[in-house]
Write a protein that holds these residues in place. Structure first.
Motif, PDB file in Angstrom:
ATOM      1  N   GLU A 232      14.365 -10.194   3.643  1.00 23.85           N
ATOM      2  CA  GLU A 232      13.039  -9.814   3.167  1.00 23.85           C
ATOM      3  C   GLU A 232      12.226 -11.027   2.731  1.00 23.85           C
ATOM      4  O   GLU A 232      11.025 -11.009   2.744  1.00 23.85           O
ATOM      5  CB  GLU A 232      13.165  -8.887   1.959  1.00 23.85           C
ATOM      6  CG  GLU A 232      13.812  -7.586   2.266  1.00 23.85           C
ATOM      7  CD  GLU A 232      12.816  -6.580   2.767  1.00 23.85           C
ATOM      8  OE1 GLU A 232      12.088  -6.880   3.720  1.00 23.85           O
ATOM      9  OE2 GLU A 232      12.758  -5.500   2.183  1.00 23.85           O
ATOM     10  N   TYR A 233      12.905 -12.074   2.272  1.00 26.10           N
ATOM     11  CA  TYR A 233      12.153 -13.153   1.652  1.00 26.10           C
ATOM     12  C   TYR A 233      12.508 -14.535   2.184  1.00 26.10           C
ATOM     13  O   TYR A 233      11.956 -15.517   1.733  1.00 26.10           O
ATOM     14  CB  TYR A 233      12.356 -13.133   0.133  1.00 26.10           C
ATOM     15  CG  TYR A 233      13.793 -12.943  -0.264  1.00 26.10           C
ATOM     16  CD1 TYR A 233      14.656 -14.034  -0.306  1.00 26.10           C
ATOM     17  CD2 TYR A 233      14.284 -11.682  -0.547  1.00 26.10           C
ATOM     18  CE1 TYR A 233      15.980 -13.864  -0.629  1.00 26.10           C
ATOM     19  CE2 TYR A 233      15.612 -11.502  -0.867  1.00 26.10           C
ATOM     20  CZ  TYR A 233      16.452 -12.591  -0.912  1.00 26.10           C
ATOM     21  OH  TYR A 233      17.761 -12.422  -1.223  1.00 26.10           O
TER      22      TYR A 233
ATOM     23  N   GLN B 280       1.403  -7.797  14.005  1.00 26.10           N
ATOM     24  CA  GLN B 280       0.725  -7.961  12.726  1.00 26.10           C
ATOM     25  C   GLN B 280       1.473  -7.245  11.603  1.00 26.10           C
ATOM     26  O   GLN B 280       1.661  -7.797  10.527  1.00 26.10           O
ATOM     27  CB  GLN B 280      -0.705  -7.433  12.833  1.00 26.10           C
ATOM     28  CG  GLN B 280      -1.554  -7.797  11.644  1.00 26.10           C
ATOM     29  CD  GLN B 280      -2.282  -6.591  11.074  1.00 26.10           C
ATOM     30  OE1 GLN B 280      -2.295  -5.520  11.665  1.00 26.10           O
ATOM     31  NE2 GLN B 280      -2.869  -6.776   9.916  1.00 26.10           N
ATOM     32  N   VAL B 281       1.899  -6.012  11.866  1.00 23.63           N
ATOM     33  CA  VAL B 281       2.651  -5.287  10.836  1.00 23.63           C
ATOM     34  C   VAL B 281       3.934  -6.039  10.495  1.00 23.63           C
ATOM     35  O   VAL B 281       4.288  -6.201   9.332  1.00 23.63           O
ATOM     36  CB  VAL B 281       2.979  -3.847  11.300  1.00 23.63           C
ATOM     37  CG1 VAL B 281       3.922  -3.163  10.328  1.00 23.63           C
ATOM     38  CG2 VAL B 281       1.710  -3.043  11.440  1.00 23.63           C
ATOM     39  N   GLN B 282       4.604  -6.557  11.524  1.00 21.27           N
ATOM     40  CA  GLN B 282       5.859  -7.260  11.268  1.00 21.27           C
ATOM     41  C   GLN B 282       5.635  -8.534  10.456  1.00 21.27           C
ATOM     42  O   GLN B 282       6.390  -8.816   9.537  1.00 21.27           O
ATOM     43  CB  GLN B 282       6.561  -7.578  12.591  1.00 21.27           C
ATOM     44  CG  GLN B 282       7.257  -6.337  13.139  1.00 21.27           C
ATOM     45  CD  GLN B 282       7.639  -6.484  14.587  1.00 21.27           C
ATOM     46  OE1 GLN B 282       7.167  -7.375  15.284  1.00 21.27           O
ATOM     47  NE2 GLN B 282       8.481  -5.597  15.064  1.00 21.27           N
ATOM     48  N   THR B 283       4.595  -9.295  10.765  1.00 22.23           N
ATOM     49  CA  THR B 283       4.368 -10.510   9.968  1.00 22.23           C
ATOM     50  C   THR B 283       3.997 -10.141   8.544  1.00 22.23           C
ATOM     51  O   THR B 283       4.384 -10.821   7.608  1.00 22.23           O
ATOM     52  CB  THR B 283       3.262 -11.404  10.546  1.00 22.23           C
ATOM     53  OG1 THR B 283       2.105 -10.617  10.729  1.00 22.23           O
ATOM     54  CG2 THR B 283       3.657 -12.047  11.832  1.00 22.23           C
ATOM     55  N   SER B 284       3.242  -9.047   8.361  1.00 25.51           N
ATOM     56  CA  SER B 284       2.860  -8.725   6.993  1.00 25.51           C
ATOM     57  C   SER B 284       4.059  -8.216   6.206  1.00 25.51           C
ATOM     58  O   SER B 284       4.023  -8.174   4.995  1.00 25.51           O
ATOM     59  CB  SER B 284       1.688  -7.753   6.956  1.00 25.51           C
ATOM     60  OG  SER B 284       2.065  -6.538   7.527  1.00 25.51           O
ATOM     61  N   TYR B 285       5.121  -7.820   6.899  1.00 17.98           N
ATOM     62  CA  TYR B 285       6.341  -7.466   6.191  1.00 17.98           C
ATOM     63  C   TYR B 285       7.383  -8.572   6.272  1.00 17.98           C
ATOM     64  O   TYR B 285       8.573  -8.336   6.108  1.00 17.98           O
ATOM     65  CB  TYR B 285       6.880  -6.115   6.678  1.00 17.98           C
ATOM     66  CG  TYR B 285       6.164  -5.033   5.952  1.00 17.98           C
ATOM     67  CD1 TYR B 285       6.697  -4.451   4.807  1.00 17.98           C
ATOM     68  CD2 TYR B 285       4.887  -4.678   6.329  1.00 17.98           C
ATOM     69  CE1 TYR B 285       5.994  -3.524   4.090  1.00 17.98           C
ATOM     70  CE2 TYR B 285       4.166  -3.744   5.609  1.00 17.98           C
ATOM     71  CZ  TYR B 285       4.727  -3.171   4.495  1.00 17.98           C
ATOM     72  OH  TYR B 285       4.024  -2.256   3.772  1.00 17.98           O
ATOM     73  N   LEU B 286       6.889  -9.783   6.571  1.00 17.17           N
ATOM     74  CA  LEU B 286       7.711 -10.987   6.533  1.00 17.17           C
ATOM     75  C   LEU B 286       8.860 -10.942   7.525  1.00 17.17           C
ATOM     76  O   LEU B 286       9.860 -11.611   7.356  1.00 17.17           O
ATOM     77  CB  LEU B 286       8.261 -11.213   5.114  1.00 17.17           C
ATOM     78  CG  LEU B 286       7.194 -11.354   4.052  1.00 17.17           C
ATOM     79  CD1 LEU B 286       7.797 -11.233   2.673  1.00 17.17           C
ATOM     80  CD2 LEU B 286       6.455 -12.662   4.193  1.00 17.17           C
ATOM     81  N   GLN B 287       8.702 -10.132   8.566  1.00 17.83           N
ATOM     82  CA  GLN B 287       9.742 -10.100   9.596  1.00 17.83           C
ATOM     83  C   GLN B 287       9.337 -11.070  10.706  1.00 17.83           C
ATOM     84  O   GLN B 287       9.144 -10.680  11.854  1.00 17.83           O
ATOM     85  CB  GLN B 287       9.904  -8.682  10.120  1.00 17.83           C
ATOM     86  CG  GLN B 287      10.375  -7.735   9.010  1.00 17.83           C
ATOM     87  CD  GLN B 287      10.335  -6.292   9.432  1.00 17.83           C
ATOM     88  OE1 GLN B 287       9.787  -5.949  10.462  1.00 17.83           O
ATOM     89  NE2 GLN B 287      10.918  -5.432   8.613  1.00 17.83           N
ATOM     90  N   PHE B 288       9.223 -12.344  10.336  1.00 18.34           N
ATOM     91  CA  PHE B 288       8.709 -13.332  11.268  1.00 18.34           C
ATOM     92  C   PHE B 288       9.536 -13.474  12.544  1.00 18.34           C
ATOM     93  O   PHE B 288       8.963 -13.566  13.632  1.00 18.34           O
ATOM     94  CB  PHE B 288       8.544 -14.683  10.580  1.00 18.34           C
ATOM     95  CG  PHE B 288       7.392 -14.697   9.614  1.00 18.34           C
ATOM     96  CD1 PHE B 288       6.085 -14.662  10.086  1.00 18.34           C
ATOM     97  CD2 PHE B 288       7.595 -14.722   8.255  1.00 18.34           C
ATOM     98  CE1 PHE B 288       5.020 -14.651   9.207  1.00 18.34           C
ATOM     99  CE2 PHE B 288       6.533 -14.708   7.373  1.00 18.34           C
ATOM    100  CZ  PHE B 288       5.239 -14.677   7.850  1.00 18.34           C
TER     101      PHE B 288
ATOM    102  N   LYS C 161      -0.833  -5.168  17.195  1.00 18.29           N
ATOM    103  CA  LYS C 161      -0.716  -4.441  15.937  1.00 18.29           C
ATOM    104  C   LYS C 161       0.730  -4.492  15.432  1.00 18.29           C
ATOM    105  O   LYS C 161       0.977  -4.689  14.245  1.00 18.29           O
ATOM    106  CB  LYS C 161      -1.143  -2.984  16.168  1.00 18.29           C
ATOM    107  CG  LYS C 161      -1.141  -2.122  14.937  1.00 18.29           C
ATOM    108  CD  LYS C 161      -2.405  -2.307  14.164  1.00 18.29           C
ATOM    109  CE  LYS C 161      -2.205  -1.887  12.731  1.00 18.29           C
ATOM    110  NZ  LYS C 161      -3.270  -2.360  11.863  1.00 18.29           N
ATOM    111  N   ILE C 162       1.660  -4.311  16.330  1.00 14.44           N
ATOM    112  CA  ILE C 162       3.074  -4.343  15.933  1.00 14.44           C
ATOM    113  C   ILE C 162       3.426  -5.721  15.372  1.00 14.44           C
ATOM    114  O   ILE C 162       4.068  -5.833  14.321  1.00 14.44           O
ATOM    115  CB  ILE C 162       3.981  -3.977  17.134  1.00 14.44           C
ATOM    116  CG1 ILE C 162       3.848  -2.483  17.392  1.00 14.44           C
ATOM    117  CG2 ILE C 162       5.432  -4.365  16.872  1.00 14.44           C
ATOM    118  CD1 ILE C 162       4.833  -1.921  18.366  1.00 14.44           C
TER     119      ILE C 162
END
Lengths: 304, 437
Positions: free
Chosen positions: A54-55, A265-273, A262-263
């Motif tokens: 997550e972090y 973007q959602v993943q980066t905003s949840y730190l799933q780089f 969009k997918i």
């Protein structure tokens, strides 16, 4: 794309001389490309194989991000999310492309062959660029009050008694998304096509006429082939933008329509780089294939 | 090269940068849509040459009120520079760019991601004047001595750190707080009573086919999943042992319910930014949706009926607070503590209470409010006079009672909190499936 072509052009004679001065002259742009284009791309590729919590990002070499993306894609029947998303993105891409091409070609044709004076051409051409004075997002959002349930279009349709109920498909639908794409991106078709058309030797048109060609034959056999470069460049613009878009689809689709962008973007905003990077790599490969196919149709470097 | 080509060429130029704009325009969209906050940003240019202190305040547009920044500047001379982004983006920046702000205003549930990075400092309660007056909802999970629901990331679970630089939460109160609470609220569904024309009493109404094409849910996975869970429970489909920490199976079930509803055309739109929810409601595109209290207030100030409907299953609560980045030093650090102390001192609290939020230190806020205001907002009594928003817009006419009643009634009915689950990654993945379905 447009930035690489001039380099290729200027470096061609330089390569023949191949003196140190030529290398020196090419170096600044080369370095800029290396630093801001090649390095980030390589990083994305590297990160797509990393692991993450997550972090934090954990450097590793694992295919699990790619596996996660295509999980469940082997089954028949119901498509997996990734494929479904690509199908939907490609659908929008195709619709946006066909319409912007049709409209863009018509407008460019009108500007190039029907408007007689250069002054008028300039004025009309500048008119086409006026929407660019405001931002993409504002141009997009302006559609909402127009198309909404209680919007102007619905009010008009109801008052004309064409419909009895407000039409819901006008907004937050595939229709509104495609409409916004056409509105936003037609200019990317107009500019290069107009550009190509202006370079067509007018004598060729007269020759076609003298040889007995109908206007349609002239259009199809002379103008379209000679505007090919513009059409391809315009198509590359529109296709690459639509493939990566998430804002237009988000705003006009009521956040309910998936797109690859969009997918990511959602993943980066949840730190799933790493997952987002893997998706980006696949998207990039996809777009490169489309562009490769397009450039097979015309040698842009030769024709520019 | 023909003459016309040289005309066409410059026209391509402006077109190219605008393609890259696509990438950055989420931030820009947030800026644009967050009208007030955007004004705040342009109104406070960051002037490095001057000797004045400027604090970069990272948070969501909802909490970044221009008036609060102006009042603080008038009181202390320190300037607040707002950086308004979305809820998810706040977390992302705290994790990836801890030097890009001096003060963070984030939700408590994000702490599970931020604290393990060590990017936030435990705030020394000895430097916070009103620390002991912070409501027991945060420190003990109680309202007037009564325990409230603690499913999800309840603030009491993540309120304290073991030490100033610790990366671990402490189960019992210590001297170091993770965040100093700013605002919190108990959220529920917002409805348009004038268009629905019948009483709404349960969360299950969100997926009631009666509102097909006229419902909306928010598209922030950590919050949306909780709203969805409230609906699933209310519909009697499933009772979660802990909504705030679902198993993979429970996530599957919840998302499946959402996808079915979406395929049946239940949702008109999903929203991510609070201004979007205001527009959806005000325009009548949507009559029932997940909503936040200031959005309800914003719809009402347009003269449109909108109720923040209390429901029998209870509320989904959230809380946000100020955190201090661990890299902060010297004068900037002193200024941040000054701001936090000022914030708890009452003026800001009263301002937030008048927006329909709740402030962390109630007694200082009370001192800054008129008795009739306090009675309406906090005690659930009928308004003696017309109730106005901080900007002076009419919110409620005299004689009306606040939705959900008093502080105790409302916060006492909390059912769960916004949450980051153990299976968060899986949840986000499934949420993407819902969006794609």
């Amino acid at each position: 794309m447009s930035a690489t072509t001039p380099t290729a052009k200027t470096s061609a004679p330089a390569a023949r001389r191949a003196g140190p001065a030529a290398w020196l002259q090419a170096a600044p742009l080369g370095l800029v490309f290396l630093l801001f284009f090649i390095v980030p791309l390589v990083l994305i590729l590297a990160v797509s194989f990393w692991d993450a919590t997550e972090y934090e990002l954990i450097p590793a070499f694992t295919p699990k991000n790619y596996i996660a993306i295509f999980e469940g894609c082997g089954q028949f029947g119901d498509l997996c999310v990734t494929l479904k998303t690509y199908v939907s993105t490609l659908k929008f891409c195709f619709l946006a492309w066909i319409f912007t091409l049709g409209i863009g070609f018509t407008v460019a044709y009108f500007l190039a062959f029907h408007v007689r004076t250069v002054a008028m051409q300039t004025v009309l051409f500048l008119l086409c660029t006026i929407p660019f004075w405001t931002s993409n997002v504002i141009r997009m959002i302006s559609w909402i009050p127009l198309l909404g349930r209680n919007g102007l279009v619905n009010d008009m349709l109801i008052s004309l008694r064409l419909v009895s109920q407000p039409q819901e498909w006008l907004l937050f639908s595939s229709f509104s998304v495609v409409l916004a794409f056409i509105h936003l991106f037609t200019i990317f078709m107009i500019v290069p096509i107009f550009n190509s058309m202006m370079r067509i030797d007018r004598a060729l048109l007269e020759a076609a006429l003298d040889a007995g060609a109908t206007p349609w034959q002239t259009l199809w056999n002379v103008i379209v082939p000679l505007s090919r470069t513009g059409i391809i460049i315009g198509s590359i613009f529109v296709i690459t933008i639509v493939m990566g878009d998430f804002v237009t689809i988000g705003v006009m689709g009521g956040q309910q329509i998936a797109s690859v962008g969009k997918i990511i973007q959602v993943q980066t905003s949840y730190l799933q780089f790493p997952l987002a990077a893997a998706n980006a790599v696949i998207l990039l490969a996809m777009v490169l294939m489309i562009i490769w196919a397009l450039t097979r149709l015309v040698d842009i470097r030769k024709e520019l | 090269m023909s003459e016309h080509e040289s005309e066409a060429q410059p026209a391509i130029e402006p077109a190219i940068p605008s393609t890259t704009d696509e990438v950055s325009s989420t931030t820009r969209r947030t800026l644009l849509k967050a009208g007030v906050a955007a004004v705040a940003i342009t109104g406070f240019p960051y002037v490095k040459a001057s000797d004045k202190l400027v604090l970069r305040y990272l948070g969501t547009a909802v909490n970044q009120d221009k008036a609060i920044g102006e009042k603080f500047k008038a009181d202390t001379g320190i300037e607040i520079q707002y950086i308004p982004v979305t809820t998810d983006e706040v977390t992302k920046r705290a994790v990836t760019a801890p030097n890009s702000f001096d003060l963070i205003d984030t939700e408590y549930f994000s702490l599970k991601k931020i604290i393990p990075t060590g990017n936030l400092l435990g705030i020394d309660v000895k430097r916070i004047k009103n620390a002991d007056k912070i409501t027991t909802l945060f420190t003990k999970g109680e309202v007037n001595g009564k325990k409230v629901g603690d499913q999800g990331t309840a603030p009491k679970k993540v309120m304290f750190l073991e030490g100033p630089k610790s990366k671990k939460f402490s189960a019992t109160p210590t001297q170091y707080m993770t965040l100093i609470p700013t605002v919190y609220n108990a959220d529920t569904l917002g409805i348009r009573p004038d268009l629905i024309k019948r009483p709404i009493t349960s969360w299950s109404e969100l997926l009631n086919p009666e509102f097909k094409g006229k419902a909306a849910i928010l598209n922030i996975p950590s919050i949306g999943i909780m709203d969805a869970a409230m609906v699933v429970e209310a519909m009697g489909i499933y009772k979660y042992p802990d909504k705030g920490n679902m198993t993979k199976k429970e996530i599957d079930l919840t998302i499946k319910t959402l996808i079915e509803a979406k395929k049946n055309g239940q949702f008109r739109s999903l929203w991510k930014d609070f201004n979007e929810s205001v527009n959806l409601m005000a325009s009548g595109e949507v009559v029932i949706q997940s909503m936040w209290s200031p959005a309800v207030t914003a719809v009402r100030t347009k003269g449109i009926a909108c109720t923040f409907q209390p429901l029998k299953e209870g509320y989904r609560a959230w809380a946000s607070g100020f955190g201090v980045p661990s890299t902060l030093k010297g004068k900037q650090s002193d200024a941040v503590y000054e701001f936090i102390n000022w914030f708890l001192d009452g003026w800001a609290g009263a301002y937030l209470n008048r927006q329909g939020y709740y402030s962390a230190v109630l007694e200082t806020a009370k001192a800054n409010m008129e008795p009739y205001e306090w009675a309406y907002w906090m005690e659930g009594k009928p308004a003696e006079k017309d109730i106005k928003s901080p900007n002076g817009d009419l919110i409620e006419k005299a004689g009306k009672v606040r939705d959900g009643g008093s502080y105790e009634q409302r916060l006492g009915s909390i059912a769960c909190w916004n949450a980051v689950m153990d299976e968060n990654e899986y949840m986000v993945k499934k949420w993407n499936e819902f969006v794609a379905a």
